[in-house]
Design an enzyme around this catalytic site. Structure first.
Site, mmCIF file in Angstrom:
data_model
loop_
_atom_site.group_PDB
_atom_site.id
_atom_site.type_symbol
_atom_site.label_atom_id
_atom_site.label_comp_id
_atom_site.label_asym_id
_atom_site.label_seq_id
_atom_site.Cartn_x
_atom_site.Cartn_y
_atom_site.Cartn_z
ATOM 1 N N ASN A 197 -11.361 -1.648 15.441
ATOM 2 C CA ASN A 197 -12.169 -1.879 14.248
ATOM 3 C C ASN A 197 -11.368 -1.777 12.956
ATOM 4 O O ASN A 197 -11.723 -2.417 11.963
ATOM 5 C CB ASN A 197 -13.315 -0.846 14.248
ATOM 6 C CG ASN A 197 -13.970 -0.712 12.896
ATOM 7 O OD1 ASN A 197 -14.753 -1.570 12.492
ATOM 8 N ND2 ASN A 197 -13.640 0.353 12.167
ATOM 9 N N SER B 74 -14.995 -11.326 12.625
ATOM 10 C CA SER B 74 -15.745 -11.567 11.378
ATOM 11 C C SER B 74 -16.223 -13.016 11.369
ATOM 12 O O SER B 74 -15.624 -13.881 12.020
ATOM 13 C CB SER B 74 -14.834 -11.337 10.175
ATOM 14 O OG SER B 74 -15.481 -11.716 8.971
ATOM 15 N N TYR C 296 -6.979 -13.376 4.648
ATOM 16 C CA TYR C 296 -7.923 -12.510 5.381
ATOM 17 C C TYR C 296 -8.594 -13.324 6.493
ATOM 18 O O TYR C 296 -8.688 -12.874 7.640
ATOM 19 C CB TYR C 296 -8.980 -11.920 4.431
ATOM 20 C CG TYR C 296 -10.013 -11.115 5.197
ATOM 21 C CD1 TYR C 296 -9.683 -9.893 5.769
ATOM 22 C CD2 TYR C 296 -11.305 -11.607 5.404
ATOM 23 C CE1 TYR C 296 -10.608 -9.168 6.517
ATOM 24 C CE2 TYR C 296 -12.246 -10.886 6.143
ATOM 25 C CZ TYR C 296 -11.884 -9.667 6.700
ATOM 26 O OH TYR C 296 -12.803 -8.961 7.449
ATOM 27 N N PRO D 41 -19.135 -9.797 12.416
ATOM 28 C CA PRO D 41 -20.190 -9.628 11.425
ATOM 29 C C PRO D 41 -20.045 -10.558 10.222
ATOM 30 O O PRO D 41 -18.938 -10.953 9.857
ATOM 31 C CB PRO D 41 -20.008 -8.178 10.942
ATOM 32 C CG PRO D 41 -18.946 -7.568 11.814
ATOM 33 C CD PRO D 41 -18.150 -8.707 12.375
ATOM 34 N N LEU E 29 -21.681 -10.339 6.113
ATOM 35 C CA LEU E 29 -21.493 -9.316 5.071
ATOM 36 C C LEU E 29 -22.120 -7.971 5.449
ATOM 37 O O LEU E 29 -23.323 -7.885 5.700
ATOM 38 C CB LEU E 29 -22.144 -9.830 3.785
ATOM 39 C CG LEU E 29 -21.743 -9.110 2.517
ATOM 40 C CD1 LEU E 29 -20.323 -9.475 2.117
ATOM 41 C CD2 LEU E 29 -22.702 -9.469 1.399
HETATM 42 P P1 NDP Z 1 -14.368 0.105 5.588
HETATM 43 O O1 NDP Z 1 -13.372 -0.093 4.492
HETATM 44 O O2 NDP Z 1 -15.631 0.818 5.290
HETATM 45 O O3 NDP Z 1 -13.646 0.825 6.832
HETATM 46 C C1 NDP Z 1 -12.389 0.416 7.266
HETATM 47 C C2 NDP Z 1 -11.844 1.433 8.237
HETATM 48 O O4 NDP Z 1 -10.545 0.988 8.684
HETATM 49 C C3 NDP Z 1 -11.660 2.793 7.603
HETATM 50 O O5 NDP Z 1 -12.070 3.775 8.525
HETATM 51 C C4 NDP Z 1 -10.154 2.878 7.375
HETATM 52 O O6 NDP Z 1 -9.747 4.226 7.502
HETATM 53 C C5 NDP Z 1 -9.629 2.049 8.538
HETATM 54 N N1 NDP Z 1 -8.303 1.536 8.306
HETATM 55 C C6 NDP Z 1 -7.887 0.650 7.376
HETATM 56 N N2 NDP Z 1 -6.565 0.468 7.458
HETATM 57 C C7 NDP Z 1 -6.131 1.250 8.482
HETATM 58 C C8 NDP Z 1 -4.863 1.515 9.049
HETATM 59 N N3 NDP Z 1 -3.748 0.924 8.581
HETATM 60 N N4 NDP Z 1 -4.773 2.361 10.090
HETATM 61 C C9 NDP Z 1 -5.889 2.975 10.567
HETATM 62 N N5 NDP Z 1 -7.116 2.785 10.066
HETATM 63 C C10 NDP Z 1 -7.219 1.930 9.027
HETATM 64 O O7 NDP Z 1 -14.671 -1.370 6.138
HETATM 65 P P2 NDP Z 1 -15.629 -1.900 7.315
HETATM 66 O O8 NDP Z 1 -16.186 -0.789 8.070
HETATM 67 O O9 NDP Z 1 -16.533 -2.884 6.704
HETATM 68 O O10 NDP Z 1 -14.552 -2.691 8.173
HETATM 69 C C11 NDP Z 1 -14.330 -2.436 9.555
HETATM 70 C C12 NDP Z 1 -13.923 -3.737 10.223
HETATM 71 O O11 NDP Z 1 -14.976 -4.680 10.107
HETATM 72 C C13 NDP Z 1 -12.685 -4.403 9.633
HETATM 73 O O12 NDP Z 1 -11.899 -4.914 10.685
HETATM 74 C C14 NDP Z 1 -13.266 -5.549 8.804
HETATM 75 O O13 NDP Z 1 -12.363 -6.602 8.660
HETATM 76 C C15 NDP Z 1 -14.451 -5.916 9.653
HETATM 77 N N6 NDP Z 1 -15.523 -6.648 8.983
HETATM 78 C C16 NDP Z 1 -16.133 -6.136 7.860
HETATM 79 C C17 NDP Z 1 -17.140 -6.848 7.256
HETATM 80 C C18 NDP Z 1 -17.807 -6.401 6.004
HETATM 81 O O14 NDP Z 1 -18.469 -7.231 5.336
HETATM 82 N N7 NDP Z 1 -17.698 -5.133 5.617
HETATM 83 C C19 NDP Z 1 -17.618 -8.109 7.836
HETATM 84 C C20 NDP Z 1 -16.892 -8.560 8.983
HETATM 85 C C21 NDP Z 1 -15.902 -7.825 9.541
HETATM 86 P P3 NDP Z 1 -8.609 4.968 6.674
HETATM 87 O O15 NDP Z 1 -8.597 4.375 5.297
HETATM 88 O O16 NDP Z 1 -9.023 6.404 6.705
HETATM 89 O O17 NDP Z 1 -7.358 4.715 7.450
HETATM 90 C C1 8X3 Z 2 -15.730 -9.587 6.015
HETATM 91 C C2 8X3 Z 2 -16.826 -10.533 5.682
HETATM 92 O O1 8X3 Z 2 -17.369 -12.629 4.348
HETATM 93 O O2 8X3 Z 2 -16.359 -10.761 3.156
HETATM 94 O O3 8X3 Z 2 -15.063 -10.006 7.160
HETATM 95 O O4 8X3 Z 2 -15.048 -12.065 4.678
HETATM 96 S S1 8X3 Z 2 -16.359 -11.543 4.405
#
Ligand code: NDP
Ligand code: 8X3
Length: 257
Positions: free
Chosen positions: A89, A142, A155, A185, A187
């Site tokens: 994730n 995503s 991205y 997912p 947004l």
């Molecule tokens: P958040 O920013 O809320 O969470 C991201 C998580 O990833 C944090 O726990 C962060 O922890 C961790 N992280 C980031 N970089 C690293 C690293 N180098 N090593 C280890 N952990 C890392 O974002 P989301 O929960 O929204 O995102 C989770 C996933 O879902 C991602 O892959 C994102 O691309 C994907 N996604 C998100 C969407 C959205 O609209 N939010 C939609 C579609 C996909 P820490 O900083 O403590 O390391």
């Molecule tokens: C994150 C969703 O639409 O911001 O993967 O790229 S979007």
């Protein structure tokens, strides 16, 4: 079905990863929770131990660091070594700049985390699954892995890569009982936009104001669904969108109270 299983979640300190931790703990899975921010991850871990009586193991891990990933997985205490479910994730976006204007380091960070980080962790964990002939890798993709939007260039490329890697993993795992799924997912309201805009709340907050976005729990429950199918069923991928988002930049601006 998940009782006493071991689930490793990367990016478990916030957002979707943290929500997955809650959903899987509720179903009785023990959890290895990995992220860079140890304090936040430990807070999640303590709450879940108390709430659900499960065991947790916290890893301070930057998934971009291949050597650290290998050593951390190799050095897992015996009771945590047999990982049943891996939720890849950890991920992020940086900026919304045009290719001709963007910062090189933003590209490095996104590619190193979303693509290479996912690969390092998978490469370290999957051999054990194959050897035990049991396991499930669930990658968080995503909508950006299916469509490209203005400024999304790199991205979106990383999430297109996750899609290809997920398909490739399934082919590589064929003949074993190790499953591989992706949950994609639209947004989701999380720290994602604040990270994308480097803490600029004025840019980040409006992202979630036009229509009700998904919440991390919506994705966590979908991941849980994938992980709890009977062994002969493998959910290949699931696209989950907010009701008001028909495509990556086609949304109905309903407003949010
Ligand atoms: P958040 O920013 O809320 O969470 C991201 C998580 O990833 C944090 O726990 C962060 O922890 C961790 N992280 C980031 N970089 C690293 C690293 N180098 N090593 C280890 N952990 C890392 O974002 P989301 O929960 O929204 O995102 C989770 C996933 O879902 C991602 O892959 C994102 O691309 C994907 N996604 C998100 C969407 C959205 O609209 N939010 C939609 C579609 C996909 P820490 O900083 O403590 O390391
Ligand atoms: C994150 C969703 O639409 O911001 O993967 O790229 S979007």
């Amino acid at each position: 079905m998940l009782k006493n299983k071991i689930t490793l979640i990367t990016g478990a300190s916030a957002g979707i990863g943290e929500a997955c931790a809650h959903s899987f703990a509720r179903e009785g899975s023990h959890l290895i929770l990995a992220a860079r921010r140890r304090d936040k991850t430990e807070t999640v871990a303590s709450y879940l131990e108390e709430q659900y009586g499960i065991k947790t193991h916290v890893l301070t891990l930057d998934v971009r660091d291949r050597l650290a990933v290998n050593k951390t997985i190799e050095d897992l205490p015996q009771e945590w070594a047999n990982i049943d479910i891996l939720i890849n994730n950890a991920g992020l976006s940086r900026g919304l700049d045009k290719v001709q204007e963007a910062y090189y380091l933003d590209w490095d960070e996104m590619i190193d985390t979303n693509v290479k980080g996912l690969l390092w962790v998978s490469r370290a964990v999957m051999p054990g699954m194959v050897e035990r002939d049991f396991g499930h890798v669930i990658n968080i993709g995503s909508i950006a892995g299916r469509q490209v939007y203005p400024g999304g260039n790199v991205y979106c490329a990383t999430k297109h890569a996750v899609k290809a890697i997920t398909q490739g993993m399934r082919i590589d795992l064929l003949g074993s009982k190790v499953r591989c799924s992706s949950v994609d997912p639209g947004l989701v309201e999380s720290e994602f936009s604040e990270v994308r805009f480097r803490g600029d709340k004025e840019k980040a907050e409006p992202v979630y104001q036009n229509f009700p976005p998904l919440q991390p729990v919506d994705i966590a429950e979908t991941v849980l669904f994938c992980a709890t199918r009977p062994p002969h069923v493998n959910i290949h991928d699931v696209l989950v969108m907010p009701q008001d988002q028909a495509a990556v930049y086609a949304s109905h601006a309903r407003g949010v109270e």
